[in-house]
Design an enzyme around this catalytic site. Structure first.
Site, PDB file in Angstrom:
ATOM      1  CG  HIS A 131      -0.506  -0.339   2.522  1.00  0.00           C
ATOM      2  ND1 HIS A 131       0.031   1.029   3.416  1.00  0.00           N
ATOM      3  CD2 HIS A 131       0.168  -1.162   3.301  1.00  0.00           C
ATOM      4  CE1 HIS A 131       0.388   0.688   4.541  1.00  0.00           C
ATOM      5  NE2 HIS A 131       0.668  -0.699   4.398  1.00  0.00           N
ATOM      6  CG  ASP A 133      -2.561   4.006   3.194  1.00  0.00           C
ATOM      7  OD1 ASP A 133      -2.090   2.944   1.997  1.00  0.00           O
ATOM      8  OD2 ASP A 133      -3.093   3.904   4.036  1.00  0.00           O
ATOM      9  CG  ASP A 166       3.124  -0.558   7.718  1.00  0.00           C
ATOM     10  OD1 ASP A 166       2.728  -0.772   6.811  1.00  0.00           O
ATOM     11  OD2 ASP A 166       2.393  -0.299   8.570  1.00  0.00           O
ATOM     12  CD  GLU A 200      -2.904  -1.796   5.671  1.00  0.00           C
ATOM     13  OE1 GLU A 200      -3.190  -2.879   6.220  1.00  0.00           O
ATOM     14  OE2 GLU A 200      -2.377  -0.797   6.002  1.00  0.00           O
ATOM     15  CD  GLU A 201      -0.862   1.757   7.711  1.00  0.00           C
ATOM     16  OE1 GLU A 201      -1.662   1.470   8.905  1.00  0.00           O
ATOM     17  OE2 GLU A 201       0.080   1.628   7.379  1.00  0.00           O
ATOM     18  CG  ASP A 227      -1.003  -7.237   1.378  1.00  0.00           C
ATOM     19  OD1 ASP A 227       0.056  -6.257   1.178  1.00  0.00           O
ATOM     20  OD2 ASP A 227      -2.143  -6.789   1.593  1.00  0.00           O
ATOM     21  CG  HIS A 471       1.716   2.226  12.264  1.00  0.00           C
ATOM     22  ND1 HIS A 471       0.303   1.620  12.540  1.00  0.00           N
ATOM     23  CD2 HIS A 471       1.784   1.470  11.288  1.00  0.00           C
ATOM     24  CE1 HIS A 471      -0.118   1.176  11.529  1.00  0.00           C
ATOM     25  NE2 HIS A 471       0.902   1.073  10.671  1.00  0.00           N
TER      26      HIS A 471
HETATM   27 ZN   LIG Z   1       1.056  -1.662   6.310  1.00  0.00          ZN
END
Ligand SMILES: [Zn+2]
Length: 502
Positions: A131, A133, A166, A200-201, A227, A471
Site C-alpha cells: 500500500h 499510504d 510499512d 490500507e491504514e 501482501d 507506525h
Molecule cells: Zn502496512
C-alpha cells in the site's frame, strides 16, 4: 489356601503389569511414528544467484518515495491529492520499463493496479500487493525523531522515514524487481498483477476494496496473492533460536460489539437495586472472567512446518495433540506473549454512562472488541457472548463496518505456497518457515473471495534494532536489506510466473 490366593493375586498383578507395559510400548511407538511423520523435514534447496541489484540506488529510490507524504487527511483515509501525484510521477520516472510494458490503471483515483500480461492468458493471474499510504508522524512526536520522518535521510547505511518499513519498501521492492526483470527480457507465462492500495491504514474501503471489485467484475480468480505480513525474524517463536520466515496464511476475524442497557431515568435519592451502569458493568466483568477457551488447532501447521527446528520434546507434543493438547493449550493459551494466537480475545475498550452525580443514567453503552480465531464465526461469538452474559437487559449488536469474519487460513500444501516457500528458501537461505494466522488485518482481506491462496510475507530480515518501529517513532530500514527484498520479488515473479508456480 493362603498360599493359593497369594499366587493367584501375584498372577493377576503380573498380568496387569504386562498389559500396562504393552499399552505403554504401543503408545510410545505411536507417539514416535506421529512425531516423525507429521513434522516436516525438507531437503534444502540450492540458493539462486538473484537479480543483480544496486542496493544504494534502490535506497535512494525508497528515500524519494518517503518524501511523498501520503498520509491520510482524516480518519476516513481521504488521500492527499498532491502527495499521491508526487508519488505516481516519481514511480513513472524511476521505472520506465514497467510503465512502458505493463498496463497501469488508477482505481478510484489513487490505487494502482499494474497488469503484466503473461504469454499464457488462459492461466489464472497471481498478485503482489502493498500500500502507498502511511500513518502520520504526530507533531507531538517530531522532536523525538532523530531525523525528520518525511525527508528520507540516509545516514550510515540506514534510511530513516515513515513508510520505510510499512510499507513503501514493498512498493519499491516489487517495481524494482519488475524493472530489473524487464531489462533482462523476462516475460512471465502467467499474468502478474501488482495492486497498491491507497488507504490500507484506514481499512482499505476506498482502495483495495475497489480494486478487488474491479477484478471480480472481470471474473478474475487469482492463483496466488502475497501482501505485507510476517518477515524473517529471530527469537520470536518460543524455544526457537535461529532465523524463521513467518508467513501469514490467514487473519483473525474482527468484531466490535456495542452493548446497551436502558433503564428508567430518575433521581438518585430513590435508586433501584441496580442502575444501567451496574448492569452493564456486571456483563463486562462476566466477559472478562470467562474468556474464550484456548485452542491449538490453528497453530498446529506452524509447529509442524517448523519440524526439526524446535526441540524434540516440542515436536513430540505438537505431533500428538491427543495426548499433549490440553497441556499445550494451557501453556500457550495463558502466556501473555502467545495467548492472542491461541484464543479469540476479548477487549472492553469503551464505556459510556452517566452525566450527573445525582441522576440515574437512562442508558449505559460499551464497546468490546473481539479478535476471532479460525474456527470461530461472528454468529458463534455472539452466541457465546449471550450465554456468558446471561442477562436479557443487556442488548448488543455488531458495529457497522466493524465485523469481519476470519480470512483463511490458506493451505500450505499447494503450488502457491510451495512456490512462495521456494523463493524464501532460495533467497534467505535454508531457514525454517512458519505459517501463522495474523492478529491484524491487511488489504488482502478484501480479496478473500477472489483467491484461496492468500499469503502475507514481507521480504525483510526483521532485526530487533528496528523491527517493531512500524507506525512508531524513528521508523527506519537498513538500505542493504533492500537488495534481498528486490531479489525475493524477482525470484517469486519467475517462480509464480510459470504454469506450475513452483
Ligand atoms: Zn502496512
Amino acid at each position: 489356601m493362603i498360599l493359593n490366593i497369594s499366587w493367584d493375586l501375584l498372577g493377576i498383578i503380573w498380568l496387569a503389569v504386562r498389559v500396562i507395559l504393552i499399552i505403554l510400548a504401543i503408545s510410545s511407538v505411536l507417539i514416535l511414528v506421529r512425531t516423525f511423520t507429521l513434522t516436516r523435514r525438507r531437503k534444502p534447496l540450492a540458493p539462486v544467484e538473484g537479480l543483480p541489484v544496486d542496493a544504494a540506488a534502490i535506497g535512494e529510490h525508497l528515500a524519494a518515495a518517503i518524501r511523498c507524504k501520503t498520509v491520510p487527511l482524516d480518519e476516513q483515509g481521504t488521500p492527499d491529492p498532491a502527495a499521491f501525484k508526487q508519488l505516481h510521477e516519481l514511480l513513472e520516472k524511476l521505472y520506465p520499463r514497467v510503465h512502458a510494458a505493463l498496463k497501469l490503471e488508477k482505481v478510484n483515483g489513487y490505487s494502482l493496479l499494474y497488469t503484466w500480461q503473461g504469454t499464457r492468458p488462459e492461466l489464472q493471474p497471481v498478485q503482489m500487493m502493498a500500500h502507498q499510504d502511511v500513518v502520520a508522524a504526530g507533531p507531538e512526536t517530531l522532536s523525538e525523531w532523530k531525523y525528520p520522518p518525511f525527508e528520507g535521510r540516509i545516514v550510515d547505511g540506514i534510511l530513516w522515514g515513515r513508510g520505510s518499513l510499512d510499507i513503501k519498501n514493498q512498493v519499491i521492492g516489487v517495481l524494482e524487481a519488475a524493472e530489473g526483470l524487464l531489462a533482462q527480457g523476462f516475460r512471465p507465462e502467467r499474468t502478474i498483477l501488482f495492486a497498491f492500495g491507497h488507504d490500507e491504514e484506514t481499512g482499505g474501503a476506498n482502495g483495495a476494496r475497489n480494486v478487488a471489485k474491479l477484478l471480480r467484475e472481470r471474473g478474475i480468480r487469482l492463483a496466488g496473492v502475497v501482501d505485507e505480513g510476517g518477515g524473517v525474524v529471530a527469537g520470536i517463536i518460543p524455544r526457537i533460536k535461529g532465523d524463521v520466515a513467518l508467513i501469514g496464511t490467514g487473519e483473525k476475524g474482527y468484531l466490535t460489539l456495542e452493548f446497551t442497557v436502558q433503564c428508567a431515568p430518575g433521581h438518585s435519592s430513590a435508586p433501584p437495586r441496580q442502575t444501567a451502569i451496574g448492569i452493564l458493568a456486571r456483563a463486562m466483568v462476566r466477559l472478562e472472567e470467562k474468556p474464550f477457551p484456548p485452542e491449538i488447532k490453528s497453530a498446529r501447521p506452524l509447529y509442524w512446518a517448523l519440524g526439526t527446528a524446535v526441540p524434540f520434546t516440542a515436536q513430540l507434543a505438537w505431533a500428538n495433540p491427543w495426548l499433549f493438547g490440553r497441556r499445550l493449550e494451557r501453556v500457550f493459551g495463558n502466556s501473555d506473549e502467545t495467548k492472542a494466537y491461541f484464543r479469540t480475545t476479548t477487549a472492553v475498550t469503551v464505556f459510556h454512562a452517566g452525566d450527573e452525580d445525582n441522576t440515574l443514567p437512562a442508558e449505559a453503552k460499551a464497546l468490546v472488541n473481539f479478535r476471532l480465531l479460525p474456527g470461530m464465526t461472528i454468529a458463534g461469538a455472539c452466541e457465546r457472548v449471550r450465554r456468558v452474559i446471561d442477562d436479557e437487559r443487556v442488548q448488543f449488536k455488531p458495529v457497522e463496518g466493524k465485523a469481519n469474519e476470519v480470512v483463511g487460513p490458506s493451505p500450505v500444501e499447494c503450488p502457491a505456497y510451495e512456490g512462495l516457500s521456494r523463493a524464501v528458501q532460495q533467497i534467505y537461505g535454508p531457514i525454517p518457515e512458519a505459517p501463522f494466522v495474523m492478529l491484524g488485518g491487511t488489504d488482502c482481506g478484501h480479496y478473500r473471495d477472489l483467491s484461496d491462496y492468500i499469503y502475507r510475507f514481507t521480504p525483510l530480515v526483521m532485526d530487533p534494532s528496528f523491527s517493531g518501529l512500524e507506525h512508531g517513532i524513528g521508523e527506519r530500514i537498513p538500505v542493504a536489506s533492500m537488495a534481498k527484498t528486490v531479489q525475493f520479488y524477482a525470484h517469486l515473479m519467475q517462480v509464480w510466473g510459470t504454469e506450475s508456480m513452483t
